[in-house]
Design an enzyme around this catalytic site. Structure first.
Site: not given
Ligand code: NAD
Ligand code: UDP
Length: 317
Positions: A152, A154, A193, A197-198, A214, A218, A280-281
């Site tokens: 993810y 890279e 995430r 989860n919580f 813990g 974030r 894990d960051p």
């Molecule tokens: P999500 O998993 O709910 O949504 C991702 C969507 O992409 C899904 O509907 C999935 O079916 C679709 N998808 C995956 N691979 C695909 C492919 N090869 N072709 C077509 N569709 C595909 O995740 P999200 O939280 O809504 O994230 C959306 C975007 O935002 C992602 O690119 C993610 O990397 C980025 N992002 C989200 C967060 C966050 O906290 N939610 C943080 C950083 C970046």
């Molecule tokens: N985490 C946790 N319990 C869970 C899921 C995640 O303590 O049930 C922690 C995880 O180890 C990380 C933080 O919560 O430190 C955020 O995790 P998440 O998967 O939501 O996103 P990330 O920022 O790691 O991509």
């Protein structure tokens, strides 16, 4: 999409996912014609079923790694397709790299062909386990290129590279936004995430699974704030390419989050500690000065308020 067939279409890849479906709601509310392109790998038709009768909305089940031919004029592309939860992106890591890199190439080719702007949903994960805090856009990150998060991290870094090379080599208008942890309604109950989860665990009266001690942090942004700044980024001055950090700079430890969720749900769930996942960051917090100054945006929704909306959503499932 027949009645609006002459309008240019705005493409949202990943539009059946959590963020994408909220973005589509916002675009449709402003009168845009929207094509949602999604493979349904982690997304769900339930997230867009309320749009089925809207003549300005169309859904195409399609993997963005495959070429995409669009006969209509394309106004803009928001590239959100990619699983975002560590559990899901690590489930099939090679596919994750393909989606990040091949999918990005496919969508950049489409943007070039249609001479339209493209916004890439990049991530705070490009900073890896950061040793600069809070993270500014000029920090180049600390990513383990062979670790379990690398597919993810890279992949998204390479996607940014492709955006900037298409911009320099072919003049494609790009907007690269680095999204920090965002939460809200329409996250999957099994998303994996921490916020979902919580909440799900608290509502079921199950122990809340805290990874490690813990004390890792974030900064959580509510989805409405995020959608608003994504829209501002797309509509910004054509010269503005990013990368720009978007997220809420209020930082919490996972223990603090667990306790807020327990309070809001009035849950008596215990906390149970599980091993910290590899790489894990330890901390993550955006410096959003650039977003404030360039896009005129600041997040408005406090964590407690956003969590309340999210708890309501999960209660009704
Ligand atoms: P999500 O998993 O709910 O949504 C991702 C969507 O992409 C899904 O509907 C999935 O079916 C679709 N998808 C995956 N691979 C695909 C492919 N090869 N072709 C077509 N569709 C595909 O995740 P999200 O939280 O809504 O994230 C959306 C975007 O935002 C992602 O690119 C993610 O990397 C980025 N992002 C989200 C967060 C966050 O906290 N939610 C943080 C950083 C970046
Ligand atoms: N985490 C946790 N319990 C869970 C899921 C995640 O303590 O049930 C922690 C995880 O180890 C990380 C933080 O919560 O430190 C955020 O995790 P998440 O998967 O939501 O996103 P990330 O920022 O790691 O991509």
């Amino acid at each position: 999409m027949t009645s609006a067939a002459n309008d240019a279409v705005t493409i949202v890849t990943g539009g059946a996912g959590f963020l994408g479906s909220h973005l589509i709601d916002s675009l449709l509310a402003d009168g845009h014609v929207v094509l949602c392109v999604d493979s349904l790998q982690t997304g769900s038709l339930a997230n867009i079923q309320h749009l089925a009768a809207n003549p300005k909305f169309e859904f195409l089940e399609h993997d963005i790694c495959q070429p995409l031919q669009i006969d209509q004029r394309v106004a803009a592309i928001y590239n959100l397709a990619c699983p975002a939860s560590p559990v899901h992106y690590q489930h099939s890591p090679v596919k994750t790299v393909q989606t990040c890199v091949l999918g990005m190439l496919t969508m950049l080719e489409l943007a070039k062909q249609h001479n339209c702007p493209i916004l890439q949903a990049s991530t705070s994960e490009v900073y890896g386990d950061p040793d600069v805090h809070p993270q500014t856009e000029d920090y180049r990150g600390s990513v383990n290129p062979t670790g379990i998060r690398a597919c993810y991290d890279e992949g998204k870094r390479c996607a940014e590279t492709l955006c900037f090379d298409y911009h320099r080599q072919f003049g494609v208008a790009i907007k690269v936004v680095r999204i920090f942890n965002t939460y809200g309604p329409r996250m999957r109950p099994d998303d994996g995430r921490v916020v979902s989860n919580f909440i799900v665990q608290a509502l079921k009266g199950e122990p809340l699974t805290v990874y490690g001690d813990g004390m890792q942090s974030r900064s959580f942004c509510y989805v409405d704030d995020l959608v608003s700044v994504i829209r501002k980024a797309m509509d910004s001055d054509p010269k503005f390419t990013g990368p720009v950090n978007i997220g809420n700079p209020n930082e919490f430890t996972m223990l603090e989050l667990a306790n807020q969720v327990r309070e809001l749900t009035e849950s008596t769930s215990e906390l149970v500690h599980h091993p910290l996942p590899k790489d894990d960051p330890k901390q993550r917090c955006p410096d959003i000065t650039l977003a404030k100054e360039t896009l005129g945006w600041t997040p408005k929704v406090e964590l407690a308020q956003g969590l309340r909306h999210t708890v309501e959503y999960f209660r009704q499932l």
